[in-house]
Structure formats: structure tokens, C-alpha cells
Scaffold this motif. Structure first.
Motif, mmCIF file in Angstrom:
data_model
loop_
_atom_site.group_PDB
_atom_site.id
_atom_site.type_symbol
_atom_site.label_atom_id
_atom_site.label_comp_id
_atom_site.label_asym_id
_atom_site.label_seq_id
_atom_site.Cartn_x
_atom_site.Cartn_y
_atom_site.Cartn_z
ATOM 1 N N THR A 1 0.987 -1.182 -0.052
ATOM 2 C CA THR A 1 -0.036 0.155 -0.121
ATOM 3 C C THR A 1 0.820 1.101 -0.054
ATOM 4 O OG1 THR A 1 -1.828 -1.045 1.280
ATOM 5 C CG2 THR A 1 -1.733 1.142 1.154
ATOM 6 N N GLN B 1 -7.598 0.244 -0.208
ATOM 7 C CA GLN B 1 -7.732 -0.909 0.719
ATOM 8 C C GLN B 1 -8.916 -0.772 1.533
ATOM 9 O OE1 GLN B 1 -3.994 -1.987 2.405
ATOM 10 N NE2 GLN B 1 -5.068 -3.845 2.705
ATOM 11 N N ASP C 1 -5.919 -1.488 -4.802
ATOM 12 C CA ASP C 1 -5.395 -2.055 -3.691
ATOM 13 C C ASP C 1 -6.364 -3.271 -2.988
ATOM 14 O OD1 ASP C 1 -3.744 -2.727 -1.397
ATOM 15 O OD2 ASP C 1 -3.481 -0.872 -0.882
#
Ligand SMILES: Nc1ncnc2c1ncn2[C@@H]1O[C@H](COP(=O)(O)OP(=O)(O)OP(=O)(O)O)[C@@H](O)[C@H]1O
Ligand SMILES: [Mg+2]
Length: 638
Positions: free
Chosen positions: A439, A480, A560
Motif C-alpha cells: 500500500t 484498500q 489495492d
């Protein structure tokens, strides 16, 4: 930002409210005044009205003396109709004075409501605007509770003070000075007695009140702790229930609640005792003044009217004197809050030294670019050279990392010498264990954080030369942790590109394979999502996030763990749609699934912030290294 003292132990988000002392009173007041500059004429009227109201009050009381000495007493002795008429006129005059006083009290309070709400409106705008320009790093180090308390607590205290305490304070001050002057004029002997008694009273306020202030601070802290605990437990309800921790939570709560009860008792005992004592003491003061005044009247030093008016002044005096210290406290507390607000407003915004912009272009047959002002789907980086000439570079999405080293905190490197490139249209996958830095790499491409060492470039242009909004418009991201906003499904997807038509939104949803489930929602695309779309499943939220990224039509796409909660079959369908969309464009994909990773042009295996292996699937399997180990896990998912 001057942080509120954080209480020890116990979970606490917001911190104790309204704590701390202002450190730079003058500066803070100046800034508040600056926000009120447009209302300066209104403030002048307010100020005059306060004076008028205080003066009317004093004049009204002084009139008592005239009424008694010049009219009532003579009138009780002989009934003089001439005097009676005059008396009625005087009473009428005094009524008018009182009416003017009431009118001006209404006026300044009414005007201050407008001034204070306008001022806070402006401060809130500035605060929110600043928040939107703060770098991500700021949010890493400041809790959301602290930020929220600026809006809920500090701004509200400031509002109360602006609309009430300040005017009250000025009013009290003028009243005290005026009343005191009148008292001295009436009888300096009596004034000395009153001053002596009042000093005694104030001293006792100091002694008792000082202690009580400490307990009030403690009480505020405990309230902060209890509230923080409750907030966290509301959020954690599911976890509490799953692990059956209700009893334990209640026990913990009881400890905090008991501490609050203790400090609240101490604080309020003092407060509750203080007030009645003060009232009683002021009666004693009144009685003594009345007695001495009576003696003066009997021996002829003072007229009866003077003594009565003086007594009335004595009563009038004690109220503002009691209030002044309260109002002072309120003002100081709110100044401390205002300082916290201004500290955030003064925070350095996200720096943007970039000059290069991204503009839509029209391409002719020889790929010559002409800048246009409408959407063509083709973009160019527009660089202005020192000599004024303009250079256009076609936006392709050629991303290069060279020797990038980075850490969120100074002495903790997260990425170590990362070098990689992604040619336009290539799909690059990152795999690696949790916390490896995947990330983080994407956080650097969009410049959530700046790179202290090494270089990142897009189409040969270093990213810190590109204006941040333009850089970010060239990338679409599925983060994410998906975040959706309150609003309809349609609006949420359109967030990716505000000028997208309904048809385009639906096309993007189809691409992300979200169309089917959206149509099954109660109101289809018009279904309203509430509080981060808690009415959708995790996977559905991800599908919407993918659609939102797809509609942005950017040359670079970053996903992500975008498909972590989506079943394999749907994921394959999305992949197909995306591949179509991403043709000729670059994508970075972080995934744990072989089906996603396998088709990547290059797979980077990241471990402890370093790329330890790279290559395509077959090469990496052949190497029998870390990827080979990882892929055993990955295979299971297919
Ligand atoms: N905002 C932050 N502030 C400080 N440290 C951070 C921050 N974000 C991540 N880190 C640290 O940086 C390291 C890399 O985190 P990163 O989020 O890049 O991992 P990841 O590879 O994406 O892991 P995952 O597969 O769990 O998503 C971790 O050690 C993490 O603790
Ligand atoms: Mg991650």
C-alpha cells in the motif's frame, strides 16, 4: 496544534473538553476580531446599546433618591397638586428611561446573535476548507476525535461566549464602574463599609471557588473519559457481543463512572455551597449597610432617599461582581478553544510546488497534439519551459520508480531502494506478506506522502513537478479500505467523474460487474447508501468502488486489494471488463489471488520493503523462491 492534555488510562478519543489555558490571548482576540470586521458598525451599535442599557439601569436607581426625597416625603406631609403633577411626569420619565434600557438590552442581544453566528459560520468555513487541504500525514497524527471536538465543542463554546459572555462582561464592567461612582457620590463612608464587606466575600469566593475550579477540571476530564469509552463501545458492539464481553465492559464502565461521580460530587458540593453562602452573605452586607445607612439618616447626614438608592446600588453591585469572574472564565475557556481552531487553520496545507498540468488533447494522424477544452479521452502533460515555450508530452502512464526509499516516521524505513517500471498498458502486480509495503508504494505514486530519497516519474516527468490535483486526476484508485458517501448508488459511482452521464455510470457499473446487484436493490441506482454503505455487503461495496474508479477513465489504475471480498467468478468477469478498459493504460494491482496476479506482465514480490523477486508468473515459479512459496497459498483460492 496545542493538544489537550490527554488523560491517562481508559480509552479516550476527544480528550477533555474545553480544557487548557489560552497561550496568546491578544493574538487570538485579534483574530476573532478580524472575523468580525465586516460587522464593525453593528458592533459599534452593540457597544453603544450596552452602555445605554447599563446607564439606564443606574439612572433608574438614582431616580429613587429623587422620587423619595423630592416627591414622596413632601407629598406625605402635604397634598400639593402641583407637586403631584410633577411627580407623575418624573415617574413617566423614569419609565421611559427603563423602557429605553430594556429596548437596548434587546437590541444588543439580538444583534450579537447575528454577529456571533456569522462569525462562527466564517470560522467553520475556514476550518473545513483547511481540513480539505491538509496532507494525509496530518490525519495520521491527529485523531478524528480531536478534530471533531473542534467543531462540536470549541466552536460551540466560542458561540456562547460571543453571543452572551462578552456582552455580559462589558455590561458588568460598565455597571460596576457606574454603580461604584454613584455610591461614592452618595456616601463615601457607606461605600467604604460595602467595599470592605465585598472584599471579604470575594476572598471567600476565591478560596472556595479556586478549589471548586480544580474539581470542575477533574469532572471535565472524567466526562471526556466516560464519553470516549461509550463512543468506542458503541463502535465495537459486534466484537463485544461475539466475545461475550458485555459484563467486562460494564465493569470497566462502572470504574470510569464511579470516578466521574466522585469528581462531580466534589465539584458540585463546592458550587452548590458557594452560591447560597454568597446569597446569604450579600443579605448580611445589605442588612449592615441598611443599619449604618439608617443611623446616618437619623442623625441627618444622609437623606432617606439617598440611603434607599444606596441600598439598591449595593444589591446591584454584587451581581455583576459575582458574574465577572464567571464570564472571565468562560471567555478564557473559549479563547483556548479558539486557539485550537486557529492552530488547525494555521497548519501548513499540503505543499504543491508542481507546475506541470494535465490537459485534454486532440491527436491527429501523426500523433501531433493540440490542446482542447473538451474531453477527448486523450491527455497531455503540459510543461512550460523557462523561455515561455510549451512542451506537451502525451499521457501514457509510463511509471518509473528509481531507488525509492521511504518511511512514515523519520527513523523507520518502510521501503528500501525500490526500483521498478511499468510501461504503458502493462499490468504490474505486487504480492507480499502483510506490512511488506505494498500500500505504501501506491501512497507514493499519488503523493499522499513525498519521497525523501529516490525518484518517481510518470512519462518521464518527475511526479513532484506535476500539480497534485492533475497528478491525481491521472490515476484512479481503489483504496484498500473502501469508502462510500451518503447518497445514491448513482452519485457514488459518479464521484469518479462528475460529468459522467447516467449511461456512462451504468456502463461503468456493468464493467465492474456491479450492475446486476444494483438492479436488485430496492431502488436500483437510486438506492440511498447510508453511513459508509453499511446496508451493502463488503463485496458489493468493493464493486461500487471499482465502478467509481472505472468511470474516471484515467491512464493509470491502482487497485489495492480491490477484489479481496469478491468471489472468484465475479472477479474474473471484472478482470475482463477492466482489461478492456485498461488497454494501453497502466495498472498496479495488489492482490492475493492467483487469477489476478497470474495475468500480470510483471509480478513484484515485496518483503520488508524490498523487491526481492520480479518477473512473470512462469519465471517466478521456475525460480522456486518466495513467490513459489506464496503461490502455494494463492493457488488454493482458484
Ligand atoms: N500511516 C502510517 N504511518 C506509519 N506507519 C505506517 C502507516 N501506514 C503503514 N505503515 C507501516 O508501513 C509498513 C507497510 O505498510 P503497508 O500498508 O504498505 O503494508 P501492505 O504491504 O499494504 O500490507 P497489507 O497486505 O496488510 O495491506 C507497515 O509496517 C506499517 O506498519
Ligand atoms: Mg495494504
Amino acid at each position: 496544534m496545542s493538544r489537550q492534555p490527554k488523560a491517562e488510562g481508559g480509552p479516550m478519543r476527544g480528550g477533555p473538553k474545553g480544557m487548557g489555558k489560552p497561550t496568546n490571548i491578544g493574538q487570538t482576540m485579534k483574530r476573532i476580531a478580524y472575523y468580525m470586521r465586516e460587522d464593525k458598525w453593528i458592533l459599534l451599535i452593540v457597544f453603544i446599546s450596552i452602555i445605554v442599557s447599563a446607564v439606564a439601569n443606574i439612572v433608574g436607581i438614582s431616580a429613587l433618591q429623587i422620587i423619595i426625597d423630592n416627591y414622596l416625603q413632601p407629598l406625605t406631609q402635604n397634598n400639593n397638586s402641583e407637586l403631584m403633577r410633577e411627580f407623575i411626569l418624573v415617574i413617566g420619565g423614569i419609565s421611559i428611561v427603563y423602557l429605553v434600557g430594556v429596548g437596548s438590552t434587546y437590541l444588543f442581544n439580538r444583534l450579537m446573535v447575528g454577529v456571533s453566528t456569522r462569525t462562527l459560520y466564517k470560522i467553520r468555513v475556514d476550518l473545513f476548507t483547511k481540513m480539505e487541504s491538509l496532507p494525509i500525514k496530518y490525519y495520521d497524527t491527529n485523531t478524528h476525535g480531536n478534530l471533531m471536538s473542534l467543531y462540536t465543542n470549541d466552536i460551540d463554546t466560542l458561540r456562547q461566549v460571543l453571543s452572551n459572555s462578552i456582552t455580559g462582561f462589558i455590561n458588568s464592567l460598565i455597571t460596576v464602574v457606574g454603580v461604584f461612582t454613584m455610591m461614592i457620590i452618595y456616601s463615601w463612608q457607606l461605600t467604604i463599609i460595602v467595599v470592605l464587606m465585598m472584599s471579604l466575600m470575594l476572598l471567600s469566593i476565591r478560596v472556595i471557588g479556586g478549589k471548586s475550579a480544580n474539581f470542575f477540571m477533574r469532572q471535565q476530564q472524567e466526562i471526556g473519559r466516560v464519553n470516549g469509552f461509550i463512543e468506542e463501545m458503541i463502535e465495537g458492539q459486534k466484537v463485544i457481543k461475539v466475545f461475550s464481553r458485555q459484563e467486562r465492559v460494564i465493569e470497566e464502565f462502572e470504574v470510569l463512572n464511579e470516578a466521574l461521580r466522585n469528581s462531580a460530587t466534589s465539584a458540585n458540593i463546592f458550587a452548590n455551597i458557594l452560591m447560597p453562602i454568597m446569597v446569604n452573605l450579600s443579605y448580611v452586607l445589605y442588612a449592615i449597610t441598611a443599619m449604618v445607612g439608617g443611623l446616618f439618616a437619623i442623625n441627618g447626614t444622609l437623606s432617606i432617599g439617598t440611603v434607599i438608592a444606596f441600598l439598591q446600588f449595593t444589591r446591584t453591585l454584587s451581581q455583576p461582581i459575582n458574574q465577572i469572574s464567571q464570564q472571565m472564565n468562560a471567555v478564557l475557556t473559549s479563547l483556548a478553544g479558539a486557539e485550537r481552531i486557529f492552530n488547525v487553520i494555521d497548519e501548513k496545507p499540503e505543499l504543491d510546488e508542481g507546475q506541470v498540468t494535465m490537459v485534454p488533447v486532440e491527436l491527429d494522424q501523426d500523433n501531433q497534439m493540440t490542446e482542447v477544452d473538451y474531453r477527448t479521452g486523450e491527455f497531455a502533460w503540459k510543461e512550460e519551459n523557462a523561455d515561455g515555450s510549451i512542451k506537451y508530452t502525451r499521457v501514457r502512464g509510463n511509471v518509473v520508480f528509481s531507488d525509492v526509499t521511504f518511511g512514515y516516521e523519520k527513523n523507520k524505513t518502510v521501503l528500501k531502494g525500490v526500483s521498478l517500471y511499468a510501461k504503458p498498458g502493462q499490468k504490474i502486480a505486487f504480492v507480499g506478506s502483510t506490512g511488506a509495503g505494498k500500500t505504501t508504494i501506491t501512497n507514493l505514486i499519488n503523493r499522499f506522502y513525498d519521497v525523501p530519497s529516490g525518484k518517481i516519474s510518470i512519462d518521464g516527468i518527475e511526479i513532484n513537478k506535476i500539480k497534485k490535483p492533475d497528478l491525481r486526476r491521472s490515476l484512479a484508485m481503489v483504496l484498500q479500505d473502501t469508502h462510500l458517501f451518503t447518497g445514491t448508488v448513482m452519485e457514488n459511482i459518479r464521484y469518479g467523474r462528475l460529468d459522467a452521464t447516467d449511461e456512462e455510470v451504468i456502463a461503468a457499473a456493468k464493467l465492474a460487474n456491479a450492475d446486476k446487484f444494483i438492479r436488485h436493490l430496492e431502488n436500483g441506482y437510486q438506492t440511498v447508501l447510508t453511513s459508509d454503505a453499511s446496508n451493502l455487503s463488503q463485496g458489493q461495496r468493493q464493486l461500487l468502488a471499482i465502478a467509481r474508479a472505472a468511470i474516471a477513465e484515467t491512464p493509470i489504475l491502482i487497485l489495492d486489494e480491490a477484489t479481496s471480498s469478491i468471489d472468484t467468478r465475479t472477479e474474473k468477469l471484472i478482470q475482463k471488463g477492466m482489461d478492456r478498459l485498461m488497454e494501453g493504460k497502466t495498472s498496479f494491482i495488489i492482490a492475493h489471488r492467483l487469477s489476478t496476479v497470474r495475468s500480470a506482465k510483471a509480478i513484484m514480490v515485496l518483503e520488508h520493503g524490498e523487491i526481492i523477486e520480479r518477473g512473470d508468473h512462469d519465471q517466478l515459479i521456475e525460480q522456486k523462491g518466495r513467490y513459489y512459496e506464496l503461490s502455494a497459498g494463492l493457488f488454493e483460492l482458484t
